[in-house]
Design an enzyme around this catalytic site. Structure first.
Site, PDB file in Angstrom:
ATOM      1  N   LYS A 268       0.684  -1.439   0.126  1.00 43.05           N
ATOM      2  CA  LYS A 268      -0.195   0.297   0.075  1.00 43.05           C
ATOM      3  C   LYS A 268       0.961   0.976   0.098  1.00 43.05           C
ATOM      4  O   LYS A 268       0.520   2.493  -0.396  1.00 43.05           O
ATOM      5  CB  LYS A 268      -0.944  -0.151   0.697  1.00 43.05           C
ATOM      6  CG  LYS A 268      -2.517  -1.091   0.965  1.00 43.05           C
ATOM      7  CD  LYS A 268      -3.465  -0.448   2.444  1.00 43.05           C
ATOM      8  CE  LYS A 268      -4.578  -1.972   2.128  1.00 43.05           C
ATOM      9  NZ  LYS A 268      -5.087  -0.839   3.309  1.00 43.05           N
TER      10      LYS A 268
ATOM     11  N   LYS B 255      -9.275 -14.550  -5.629  1.00 41.99           N
ATOM     12  CA  LYS B 255     -10.695 -14.769  -4.703  1.00 41.99           C
ATOM     13  C   LYS B 255     -11.438 -13.698  -5.103  1.00 41.99           C
ATOM     14  O   LYS B 255     -10.615 -12.367  -5.548  1.00 41.99           O
ATOM     15  CB  LYS B 255      -9.773 -14.889  -3.535  1.00 41.99           C
ATOM     16  CG  LYS B 255     -10.404 -15.462  -2.259  1.00 41.99           C
ATOM     17  CD  LYS B 255      -9.556 -15.352  -0.671  1.00 41.99           C
ATOM     18  CE  LYS B 255      -9.738 -14.632  -0.306  1.00 41.99           C
ATOM     19  NZ  LYS B 255      -9.353 -14.465   1.351  1.00 41.99           N
TER      20      LYS B 255
ATOM     21  N   LYS C 146     -12.937  -7.219  -2.624  1.00 40.88           N
ATOM     22  CA  LYS C 146     -13.938  -5.498  -2.717  1.00 40.88           C
ATOM     23  C   LYS C 146     -13.133  -4.817  -3.864  1.00 40.88           C
ATOM     24  O   LYS C 146     -13.907  -4.061  -4.706  1.00 40.88           O
ATOM     25  CB  LYS C 146     -13.878  -5.114  -1.663  1.00 40.88           C
ATOM     26  CG  LYS C 146     -12.534  -4.399  -1.264  1.00 40.88           C
ATOM     27  CD  LYS C 146     -12.782  -3.936   0.007  1.00 40.88           C
ATOM     28  CE  LYS C 146     -11.564  -2.421   0.218  1.00 40.88           C
ATOM     29  NZ  LYS C 146     -11.042  -1.716   1.186  1.00 40.88           N
TER      30      LYS C 146
END
Ligand code: TRP
Length: 321
Positions: A113, A194, A197
């Protein structure tokens, strides 16, 4: 043996999807009578990156609304908004005092990040320590974590053990529990990763309208074998659809050769699961005061445990009571 205390954490942003429902929410709901469970909405997490204050507030309420709509029963499972129990931030600081800078900087999620080159908030670096506080505060001994959070859980165990060794027995060292592989929902458009979001067209959000659900499943990636069977290596898309069907209904595909029939069966199964959630969500969204009351009462309920843990940690580390 100590009672089972399970803490399930949810990110405050990002619409919950079918993967969250089958992988995290349903196990949480199923365990409601057997284990002491807490559902935590980690709203402080939202401020580790650039954020809009009004969006953070709205998402916190929305996430609580969705948990209730999906069937979390607040009489048995408190739904705790992290920021409403101040002990989270107090314990966060105490735990920072047993965390190495290098240890935090090595976290994969932090590295990913912070790699963009833009400004990085200090809270992003220390977020895993806050997550450790979330867990240790409630003496949780079971924490369901997906792959992306297992390194943070390992850090939690390290910090708890280190604190206990240096300053005396204070924290319960938690175990991570892996979601059942059968409940692992893959992205419809890219069945080798997977559902998350950040998935685009391959994600089924809990509040997607029926026609969107139908279209997403109709467009799900399949293959050219024309055989309905589980083969994660060669037929990840079909395997995912069979898995979703089984997780939703316990049923096996009715037709071994038609992908169209399989997709219709999966659509019906998913729709049967989502329709009541959508309806309940609509009711609850009309009554935000009720949702806020649930949050306030949940915070009230867990605060004594949180306060006891912080008092123990303060004393152990050297603060005057
Ligand atoms: N960090 C977790 C995530 O990104 C969310 C979370 C916050 C959490 N606190 C937690 C998960 C405590 C488990 C336990 O998904």
């Amino acid at each position: 043996m100590a009672p089972t205390r399970r803490l399930t954490g949810f990110q405050p942003t990002g619409r919950l999807h079918l993967g969250n429902l089958l992988g995290a929410l349903r196990p949480l709901i199923a365990a409601q009578s057997a284990a002491e469970s807490i559902a935590l909405i980690a709203d402080l997490h939202a401020m580790t990156v650039d954020h809009h204050p009004s969006e953070v507030r709205a998402s916190a309420l929305e996430q609580a609304t969705l948990l209730l709509a999906a069937g979390v029963d607040p009489a048995r499972t408190p739904i705790v908004l992290q920021s409403q129990v101040r002990e989270h931030t107090e314990l966060h600081y105490l735990l920072e005092c047993v965390t190495g800078y290098g240890e935090a900087a090595r976290m994969i999620q932090f590295k990913e990040k912070s790699a963009g080159g833009g400004p990085v908030r200090l809270s992003l670096l220390t977020y895993p320590v806050l997550m450790s506080a979330d867990i240790l505060l409630y003496d949780a001994n079971q924490v369901p974590v997906g792959d992306d959070q297992s390194q943070h859980l390992e850090l939690t165990r390290t910090l708890a053990t280190r604190f206990n060794t240096r300053y005396g027995a204070t924290f319960t060292v938690p175990e991570g529990i892996r979601p059942d592989a059968a409940a692992r929902v893959m992205d419809m458009a890219d069945p080798t990763s997977k559902m998350s979001k950040t998935s685009g067209t391959g994600r089924i959000a809990l509040l997607d309208p029926p026609e969107v659900v139908r279209r997403t499943i109709a467009r799900a990636v399949t293959d050219e074998f024309a055989v309905v069977r589980r083969d994660p290596e060669r037929q990840p898309g079909i395997t995912n659809l069979i898995g979703i069907l089984a997780a939703c209904t316990g049923q096996e595909p009715a037709d071994q050769s038609s992908y169209g029939a399989l997709k219709r069966q999966v659509t019906d199964a998913v729709e049967a699961l989502l329709a009541p959630i959508r309806a309940r969500h609509a009711e609850l969204a009309d009554d935000p005061a009720y949702v806020r009351k649930v949050l306030a009462e949940s915070a009230e309920l867990v605060r004594p445990t949180a306060a006891t843990t912080v008092a123990r940690a303060r004393r152990a580390i050297g603060l005057l009571d």
